[in-house]
Design a protein around this motif. Structure first.
Motif, PDB file in Angstrom:
ATOM      1  N   VAL A  99     -33.156  32.970 -69.821  1.00 23.69           N
ATOM      2  CA  VAL A  99     -33.623  33.802 -68.566  1.00 23.69           C
ATOM      3  C   VAL A  99     -33.476  32.524 -67.143  1.00 23.69           C
ATOM      4  N   LYS A 100     -32.644  32.903 -66.255  1.00 29.04           N
ATOM      5  CA  LYS A 100     -31.956  32.107 -65.300  1.00 29.04           C
ATOM      6  C   LYS A 100     -33.121  32.833 -64.219  1.00 29.04           C
ATOM      7  N   ALA A 101     -33.916  31.630 -63.233  1.00 34.30           N
ATOM      8  CA  ALA A 101     -34.237  31.997 -62.117  1.00 34.30           C
ATOM      9  C   ALA A 101     -33.675  31.508 -61.414  1.00 34.30           C
ATOM     10  N   PHE A 102     -32.990  31.490 -60.533  1.00 36.50           N
ATOM     11  CA  PHE A 102     -32.508  30.781 -59.313  1.00 36.50           C
ATOM     12  C   PHE A 102     -33.219  30.829 -57.968  1.00 36.50           C
TER      13      PHE A 102
ATOM     14  N   PRO B 223     -47.071  32.841 -55.585  1.00 35.80           N
ATOM     15  CA  PRO B 223     -47.541  33.788 -54.489  1.00 35.80           C
ATOM     16  C   PRO B 223     -46.844  34.819 -53.693  1.00 35.80           C
ATOM     17  N   HIS B 224     -45.814  33.804 -53.110  1.00 33.35           N
ATOM     18  CA  HIS B 224     -45.650  34.322 -51.802  1.00 33.35           C
ATOM     19  C   HIS B 224     -43.950  34.358 -52.016  1.00 33.35           C
ATOM     20  N   ALA B 225     -43.312  34.251 -52.176  1.00 41.38           N
ATOM     21  CA  ALA B 225     -41.399  34.852 -53.320  1.00 41.38           C
ATOM     22  C   ALA B 225     -41.519  36.115 -53.457  1.00 41.38           C
TER      23      ALA B 225
ATOM     24  N   LEU C 265     -40.838  37.720 -64.209  1.00 43.38           N
ATOM     25  CA  LEU C 265     -40.495  37.733 -62.269  1.00 43.38           C
ATOM     26  C   LEU C 265     -42.224  37.686 -62.643  1.00 43.38           C
ATOM     27  N   THR C 266     -42.995  39.072 -63.130  1.00 42.27           N
ATOM     28  CA  THR C 266     -44.761  38.889 -63.093  1.00 42.27           C
ATOM     29  C   THR C 266     -45.183  37.181 -63.224  1.00 42.27           C
ATOM     30  N   TYR C 267     -44.486  36.559 -64.489  1.00 40.67           N
ATOM     31  CA  TYR C 267     -45.489  35.536 -64.321  1.00 40.67           C
ATOM     32  C   TYR C 267     -44.855  33.677 -63.418  1.00 40.67           C
ATOM     33  N   LEU C 268     -43.694  34.237 -62.623  1.00 41.39           N
ATOM     34  CA  LEU C 268     -43.186  33.776 -61.358  1.00 41.39           C
ATOM     35  C   LEU C 268     -44.047  33.453 -60.518  1.00 41.39           C
TER      36      LEU C 268
ATOM     37  N   ILE D 157     -35.672  43.504 -74.110  1.00 38.24           N
ATOM     38  CA  ILE D 157     -34.981  42.529 -72.405  1.00 38.24           C
ATOM     39  C   ILE D 157     -35.846  42.729 -71.654  1.00 38.24           C
ATOM     40  N   LEU D 158     -35.798  44.135 -71.111  1.00 38.30           N
ATOM     41  CA  LEU D 158     -36.019  44.077 -69.164  1.00 38.30           C
ATOM     42  C   LEU D 158     -37.444  43.766 -69.361  1.00 38.30           C
ATOM     43  N   ARG D 159     -38.240  44.734 -70.166  1.00 32.66           N
ATOM     44  CA  ARG D 159     -39.495  44.003 -70.144  1.00 32.66           C
ATOM     45  C   ARG D 159     -39.691  42.445 -70.292  1.00 32.66           C
ATOM     46  N   THR D 160     -39.462  42.065 -70.778  1.00 29.26           N
ATOM     47  CA  THR D 160     -39.654  40.228 -71.002  1.00 29.26           C
ATOM     48  C   THR D 160     -38.872  39.652 -69.624  1.00 29.26           C
ATOM     49  N   ASN D 161     -37.280  40.718 -69.133  1.00 33.36           N
ATOM     50  CA  ASN D 161     -37.890  40.067 -67.529  1.00 33.36           C
ATOM     51  C   ASN D 161     -38.672  39.970 -66.907  1.00 33.36           C
TER      52      ASN D 161
END
Length: 248
Positions: free
Chosen positions: A95-98, A149-151, A141-144, A133-137
């Motif tokens: 998973v890449k979070a750009f 917190p403002h993203a 997202l919730t972790y990030l 797979i979608l749940r892990t993504n």
């Protein structure tokens, strides 16, 4: 019994996918300029207007454990990478979070680690593990969202494609409202996900680009969230003025 190749070919023909030479180029900036107003997404509606945010067992599953593998700087911000193992697909996924610092947004993409081609984000797994797979993504997202917190967050549904073994010609799914985008959007509207999202984000989408944006509500009123959405559209029109399948 039909093979995966035969089923993919039949699907491309049935849905009238067009040759990549004709549809591979997408004028992103032009589309955003002509129809870049974000449509609010506060609930999927049925034919009679009823909200369809109901539990769909086909889209609910627990996710897999994941771990961060790297954080690398880029010209626009940085990229955070994660990995997890799908027990059903017998594969590792990346998973890449750009992160784009100027507009404080993560664009999230994922792929099967075994796929190294330039088209890796568009290759289907065909292993029946889409729920986990979608749940892990979503868990990433919730972790990030706790570490940033403002993203805001966003994703684009990549177009599927079919390449003939014989002619080597490629047929492309249309960009607008494609299958991945519809699945992602339906997944987000499951109550277990949707109720958490709407407390924190304004859900909006650009259907012609199969793109969903989760605009952060943190310390912002409704007008500020709309202004943020407009800022995101302007930004992406500048850094991604076009998409071309041959470049993937």
């Amino acid at each position: 019994m039909n093979t995966v190749y035969q089923r993919a070919k039949a699907k491309a023909q049935r849905l009238d996918w067009r040759p990549a030479e004709e549809t591979g180029f997408v004028a992103v900036a032009k589309i955003l300029k002509s129809s870049g107003i974000l449509r609010s997404d506060n609930g999927l509606k049925g034919k009679m207007g009823q909200t369809l945010n109901k539990v769909n067992p086909l889209l609910y599953s627990a996710g897999y454990p994941f771990h961060q593998t790297s954080r690398r700087k880029s010209s626009d911000g940085y990229t955070i990478s994660f990995k997890f193992y799908s027990a059903k697909a017998y594969s590792q996924f990346v998973v890449k979070a750009f992160y784009y610092e100027k507009v404080d947004i993560f664009m999230i993409k994922f792929f099967n680690k075994s796929n190294r081609s330039l088209n890796k984000y568009a290759i289907r797994t065909n292993r029946g593990d889409v729920r986990a797979i979608l749940r892990t993504n979503f868990d990433i997202l919730t972790y990030l969202s706790t570490t940033h917190p403002h993203a805001s967050f966003g994703f684009m549904g990549e177009r599927s494609y079919f390449t003939s073994k014989f002619s080597h010609s490629t047929l492309l799914e249309p960009m607008a409202d494609n299958q991945r985008f519809r699945i992602y959007r339906l997944f987000l509207h499951q109550p277990a996900h949707f109720n958490w999202l709407i407390q924190r984000f304004e859900l909006s989408y650009i259907e012609k680009l199969s793109t969903c944006l989760l605009v952060n509500k943190n310390s912002s009123n409704a007008n500020a969230a709309k202004a943020k959405g407009k800022q995101l559209i302007d930004f992406f029109g500048q850094i991604y003025p076009e998409l071309n399948f041959s470049r993937f």
